[in-house]
Design a protein around this motif. Structure first.
Motif, mmCIF file in Angstrom:
data_model
loop_
_atom_site.group_PDB
_atom_site.id
_atom_site.type_symbol
_atom_site.label_atom_id
_atom_site.label_comp_id
_atom_site.label_asym_id
_atom_site.label_seq_id
_atom_site.Cartn_x
_atom_site.Cartn_y
_atom_site.Cartn_z
ATOM 1 N N THR A 35 -1.502 8.979 -2.189
ATOM 2 C CA THR A 35 -2.621 9.520 -1.427
ATOM 3 C C THR A 35 -2.878 10.965 -1.853
ATOM 4 O OG1 THR A 35 -1.234 10.404 0.345
ATOM 5 C CG2 THR A 35 -1.945 8.099 0.553
ATOM 6 N N PRO A 36 -4.068 11.496 -1.532
ATOM 7 C CA PRO A 36 -4.337 12.906 -1.876
ATOM 8 C C PRO A 36 -3.303 13.863 -1.288
ATOM 9 C CG PRO A 36 -6.364 11.804 -1.263
ATOM 10 C CD PRO A 36 -5.260 10.834 -0.969
ATOM 11 N N GLN A 37 -2.819 13.559 -0.083
ATOM 12 C CA GLN A 37 -1.851 14.446 0.571
ATOM 13 C C GLN A 37 -0.490 14.407 -0.116
ATOM 14 O OE1 GLN A 37 -3.892 12.274 2.221
ATOM 15 N NE2 GLN A 37 -5.291 13.936 2.756
ATOM 16 N N ARG A 38 -0.162 13.276 -0.735
ATOM 17 C CA ARG A 38 1.142 13.139 -1.385
ATOM 18 C C ARG A 38 1.109 13.480 -2.874
ATOM 19 N NH1 ARG A 38 2.989 7.197 0.964
ATOM 20 N NH2 ARG A 38 3.793 7.901 2.992
ATOM 21 N N SER A 39 -0.072 13.594 -3.442
ATOM 22 C CA SER A 39 -0.208 13.641 -4.897
ATOM 23 C C SER A 39 0.610 14.748 -5.559
ATOM 24 C CB SER A 39 -1.681 13.781 -5.287
ATOM 25 O OG SER A 39 -2.220 14.983 -4.769
ATOM 26 N N SER A 40 0.730 15.897 -4.926
ATOM 27 C CA SER A 40 1.450 17.012 -5.533
ATOM 28 C C SER A 40 2.937 17.028 -5.187
ATOM 29 C CB SER A 40 0.820 18.341 -5.092
ATOM 30 O OG SER A 40 0.921 18.498 -3.680
ATOM 31 N N HIS A 41 3.388 16.085 -4.385
ATOM 32 C CA HIS A 41 4.770 16.089 -3.913
ATOM 33 C C HIS A 41 5.677 15.126 -4.672
ATOM 34 C CE1 HIS A 41 3.722 18.692 -0.573
ATOM 35 N NE2 HIS A 41 2.714 17.884 -0.277
ATOM 36 N N PHE A 42 5.110 14.357 -5.600
ATOM 37 C CA PHE A 42 5.912 13.398 -6.358
ATOM 38 C C PHE A 42 5.460 13.375 -7.815
ATOM 39 C CE2 PHE A 42 5.941 11.861 -1.990
ATOM 40 C CZ PHE A 42 7.287 11.612 -1.775
ATOM 41 N N ILE A 43 6.305 12.808 -8.657
ATOM 42 C CA ILE A 43 5.946 12.543 -10.050
ATOM 43 C C ILE A 43 5.562 11.069 -10.114
ATOM 44 C CG2 ILE A 43 6.764 12.543 -12.441
ATOM 45 C CD1 ILE A 43 8.953 14.562 -11.500
ATOM 46 N N TRP A 44 4.282 10.796 -10.256
ATOM 47 C CA TRP A 44 3.770 9.420 -10.161
ATOM 48 C C TRP A 44 3.960 8.727 -11.498
ATOM 49 C CZ3 TRP A 44 2.928 8.090 -5.322
ATOM 50 C CH2 TRP A 44 2.708 9.121 -4.396
ATOM 51 N N LEU A 45 4.879 7.779 -11.524
ATOM 52 C CA LEU A 45 5.299 7.167 -12.773
ATOM 53 C C LEU A 45 4.320 6.099 -13.250
ATOM 54 C CD1 LEU A 45 7.652 7.548 -14.687
ATOM 55 C CD2 LEU A 45 8.851 5.703 -13.489
#
Length: 242
Positions: A88-98
């Motif tokens: 989600t937009p809120q989570r986008s900067s908090h994880f490395i999306w593999l």
């Protein structure tokens, strides 16, 4: 001599960091990944993740956990791979999306033939710490939202008559019903549920910040291997095609 010892210590530290095993955590989320009676994982996303880790040549431990524990604890630690987390937009900067493993339209569901309460608000069940919580709170109002341990329990609350609605994709709802011993025929699909600013881009495999770069690169390289690319295409077709 001191310089030699310092260099040797740095090499040892570097090796120990690179050799640190990856921890793979996942919730019981039928039909993507599930936990059997013996506490072991299985399911299409689980199998794909195992194949990916093996192709990457990494040492990894797969551990089932409640979703709230994963988000509140594991997500704050490095070298963690989380299975099927909504981007989600809120989570986008908090994880490395593999990589993506599933996309799907969210719908509102009710029991087929179920009668809504007269003069009272309609209630809905939702998994605690779900990306949909804020959207559902806004749609149904917080006082009408029952927050439970996981999405399967939330759907079971609808089946048992504790609430009047559940929100989920068709394939996910079908898989959860099947794990509970029911069929999709018992539910009625209502309107499309628009998640607004909290909309998910689908389910992903995601790494936590601070994960060892060598681990990240190994997984990224593995994703480009023909065997894994074929497995991922088959996975996406099997899940999104339902």
């Amino acid at each position: 001599m001191k310089k030699y010892l310092l260099a040797l210590c740095l090499i040892v530290v570097s090796i120990s960091i690179q050799a640190k095993p990856l921890s793979v955590v996942f919730e019981h989320n039928p039909p993507f990944q599930m936990i059997n009676d013996s506490g072991f994982g299985y399911g299409p996303v689980y199998d794909f993740a195992q194949a990916l880790v093996k192709q990457a040549g990494l040492s990894a431990q797969f551990t089932p956990k409640p979703w709230a524990r994963i988000i509140e604890k594991d997500a704050q630690q490095p070298n963690i791979l989380i299975l099927s987390i909504s981007k989600t937009p809120q989570r986008s900067s908090h994880f490395i999306w593999l990589t993506s493993v599933y996309t799907g339209q969210q719908y509102v569901w009710k029991l087929r033939g179920g009668i809504d309460p007269e003069g009272k608000p309609v209630q809905v069940a939702i998994e605690r710490d779900s990306h949909k919580m804020k959207s559902i709170d806004a749609y149904f109002k917080p006082e009408n939202v029952l927050k439970v341990l996981n999405s399967t329990q939330a759907l079971n609350a609808l089946i048992k008559g504790r609430v009047h609605r559940f929100v989920g994709t068709k394939f996910a709802v079908s898989g959860k019903l099947n794990s509970l011993g029911y069929s999709l025929d018992m539910l009625e699909q209502l309107e499309i549920f628009y998640e607004g600013e909290y909309a998910s881009q689908g389910l992903y495999l995601a790494l936590t910040p601070g994960t060892d770069p060598e681990t990240l690169h190994a997984l990224q390289r593995a994703l480009k291997q023909p065997e894994i690319m074929t497995l991922q295409i088959n996975l996406l077709q099997a899940l999104d095609g339902q």
